[in-house]
Scaffold this active site. Structure first.
Site: not given
Ligand code: SF4
Ligand code: ADP
Length: 691
Positions: A29, A180, A348, A351
């Site tokens: 989630p 929470y 990823c 960031c």
């Molecule tokens: Fe990853 Fe940045 Fe995309 Fe979020 S915005 S999934 S931290 S690359």
């Protein structure tokens, strides 16, 4: 290609109570900014993850009744039967791709303000989260829960769980994390009760136990019941009967949930930016859980490396590889590993722009994946692009994030693309920024695009090619796309909160100067009214190189906007750790003869600070001279066969990397689109049943 047998373990099915996940990839989630008001967007967004191979795809946080109202932040509801249909769209879409659907039932307790429902918030003893960030502040303190409130809570969970089952969910959550309500019962700072729900750990865990029991009862053995719990604080607390209170809590509940979903306690640590935390950073807190339960355990840690994932399984840390951010950056991550294409994973970068979307109250955005959240409303698929209608030659000028993404997407569509870059290497701003403290992982934006481009025969990158207007005209491309970036200005800042004036002087620098190799001498002032990462990261960089550095900002915090990306607390710690002096609510009004003149942002009270070099991190403006030069030569453009001249990324409007990537991607998708299709589809809540 065939899957590497080393990764076979990741594709073993896992039994979770009465249901079975097809593999170990678990999209946990996470807030995605899509409420019940955007049911189609939400369903298609999650279905795309299921298509990409995740064994389980979960919802975001779903309120169980109006006493849990997080507005104006975007949260979902399951308050009545009308809400069921909205969620059923998602479960049907996820099931079509063979994944299980999970739902995180949620009660915010004393961490929410119930601004819309206007019912009093609830917490175990009337304690409220009193945050330092204005976005989470409020004036409504909670009611201390009485026994009848606890009974009502259990009843709401029971009813919401029944609705979740009707909506087709396979896994239903009890959520005891992140400040929470059920978490508030677990922690003595929140829970001052002297009845059967307070005091000993056994008493503090009682509400969680009862929530699990009513959820089991409501789903009647048809769905698995998951417990999501934050263990960081509890693990730090001594227990008389176990290694820590976390051990005691897990031991007491052991096999009551069908699945343990374990995490940390606050968003900045749980969803830590890569600037401050590496992959698998949760392990030290959650590594013990599997030893105390026979039930499967899922956890996160910004996992993008299949080897790290296998290691988590083999070493008995986790049974399921949880992911929020990696599933946003690459919804097809599992499929790529399955098909032996792990080098294609769009990793990823940590960031946290995705998190900032939730703070902003809008659908999720991602630096790496411009298609996220656009699957339904723009029809963008992360892995498929429509073929070009007329694959005419395109010249893209500038190989920063915008130009790279644009060239790649045009290339995938079948265009003949020339990508010209003035510098010796592609990357634009990333060439410098990835060398700054903590930002190396951002290089994945460049690495992934460079890797993909190398495989395309129809895109050619010309490095060391600074193009003038004359040269562009001679190249005679049908389409010219200017992606030449932006530059930082030497402007100051006014009491009206606007950039003003220009400060000249040899010892006045911008980030562009430092990127180009300038070395300011100390004492240095880094003056930041950009408020994102650049000011604080440069202060850190210069301090680490041995200079005396002060960070001055008119805002109330260092990197004030970075509260949105979970970075701000760590930014302050990082500046402190390298001895940077911090002056907030302060403007620089002038700089001469080794002294910077300062003024309080609100009172104007003047001060001064010794300063040999001033680095201004403030306004940015498009570097669009090439565009302006070409656009003034309309007839010559026509004669050269140039049909369109466009700007993208920072050359159009300076922004963060996420904006540049999105701009490049959108341009490439829409280059040959009919004007009518430029509008996106608009989602709407499902009509309620007449009452
Ligand atoms: Fe990853 Fe940045 Fe995309 Fe979020 S915005 S999934 S931290 S690359
Ligand atoms: P964005 O974030 O919009 O992609 P960047 O500043 O990161 O912008 O990248 C812009 C790139 O454009 C830089 O690498 C820069 O060297 C390059 N560039 C600027 N002007 C020219 C030009 N006239 N010809 C070729 N490349 C250029």
């Amino acid at each position: 290609m065939a899957r590497n047998p080393r990764y076979d373990v990741l594709f073993e099915p896992v039994k979770i109570g009465p249901v079975t996940a097809r593999n170990r990839f678990y999209a946990v989630p996470h807030a995605a900014g899509m409420t019940n008001a955007m049911p189609q967007m939400r369903a298609t967004f999650r279905a795309t993850k299921a298509e990409g191979g995740w064994g389980v795809v979960c919802s975001g946080y779903v309120s169980i009744d109006p006493s849990a109202d997080d507005s104006p932040l975007p949260f979902a509801t399951l308050w009545d039967d009308d809400d069921v249909r909205s969620h059923a769209l998602m479960t049907e879409a996820v099931h079509r791709h063979g994944a299980l659907a999970g739902i995180e039932l949620w009660h915010g307790g004393g961490s929410v303000m119930n601004r819309t429902s206007r019912t009093p918030p609830l917490s175990p003893s009337g304690i409220s989260w009193m945050a330092t960030h204005v976005g989470f502040m409020g004036n409504q303190r909670p009611k201390a829960m009485e026994r009848e409130d606890i009974r009502a809570l259990l009843d709401s969970q029971r009813q919401a769980a029944r609705r979740a089952r009707s909506a087709g969910f396979d896994i239903v959550y009890v959520y005891a994390g992140m400040g929470y309500l059920p978490y508030e019962f677990l922690l003595p700072e929140w829970n001052l009760r002297t009845d059967a729900y307070g005091g000993s750990v056994r008493n503090r865990v009682r509400v969680v136990r009862e929530l699990l029991e009513v959820t089991h009862e409501a789903v009647g053995g048809r769905c698995a019941v998951a417990l999501r719990i934050s263990l960081e604080e509890l693990r730090a607390r001594a227990s008389d009967s176990a290694a820590s209170e976390a051990h005691e809590v897990v031991g007491l509940l052991a096999d009551l949930p069908d699945l343990w979903d374990v995490k940390l306690d606050s968003s900045p640590t749980d969803c830590a930016p890569s600037r401050f935390a590496p992959e698998a950073s949760h392990e030290a807190v959650i590594d013990f859980v599997k030893q105390l339960t026979a039930k499967p355990v899922v956890g996160v840690g910004r996992f993008t490396s299949p080897d790290t994932m296998v290691s988590q399984i083999r070493r008995g840390v986790l049974d399921l590889i949880g992911a929020a951010r990696p599933s946003i950056a690459d919804p097809f991550l599992p499929r790529k590993i399955d098909e032996g294409c792990e080098q294609d994973i769009r990793e990823c970068i940590g960031c946290n722009i995705c998190i900032s979307s939730w703070h902003d109250g809008v659908p999720v955005r991602c630096t790496q994946n411009p298609t996220i959240g656009e699957e339904w409303r723009r029809g963008w698929h992360p892995e498929r692009v429509p073929p070009a209608k007329d694959p005419a030659p395109v010249l893209v000028i500038g190989a920063g994030p915008a130009g790279l993404e644009c060239a790649l997407t045009l290339g995938r569509r079948g265009y003949e693309v020339s990508l010209a870059e003035a510098a010796a290497e592609a990357g634009g701003r990333l060439r410098f920024e990835t060398r700054l403290p903590g930002l190396a992982a951002w290089g994945r934006v460049l690495d992934w695009r460079r890797g993909q481009l190398e495989r395309l025969g129809n895109v050619t990158l010309y490095r060391g090619n600074h193009l003038s207007a004359e040269e562009v005209l001679q190249l005679c491309s049908a389409h010219v796309v200017i992606a030449t970036g932006a530059r930082w200005a030497r402007m100051l800042y006014s009491p009206l909160e606007l950039p003003v004036g220009t400060l000249a002087g040899a010892a006045v620098y911008t980030p562009d100067d430092i990127a180009a190799g300038a070395r300011p001498s100390g004492p240095i002032i880094v003056y930041d009214f950009d408020n994102y990462y650049m000011g604080s990261v440069l202060a850190e960089y210069l301090a680490r190189s041995g200079e005396q550095v002060s960070y001055v900002t008119p805002a109330g915090h260092a990197s004030a906007w970075a509260i949105m990306s979970n970075e701000q607390p760590q930014v302050h710690r990082a500046l402190d750790a390298c001895g940077v002096r911090l002056l907030t609510l302060t403007r620089v009004t002038g700089f001469a003869d080794g002294v910077a003149r300062l003024a309080h942002q609100f009172t104007d009270a003047p001060t001064a600070l010794e300063c040999a070099s001033l680095v201004i991190v403030g306004a940015r403006f498009a570097r669009d001279e090439l565009y302006q030069a070409l656009s003034s030569r309309g007839e010559e453009l026509q004669a050269a066969g140039i049909r369109t001249l466009s700007r993208i990324g920072d050359a159009l409007a300076p922004g963060a990397i996420v904006h540049a990537v999105y701009s490049g991607h959108r341009f490439a998708r829409e280059l040959d689109a009919a004007p009518a299709t430029l509008l996106c589809r608009r989602d709407a809540p499902l009509a309620r049943q007449a009452t």
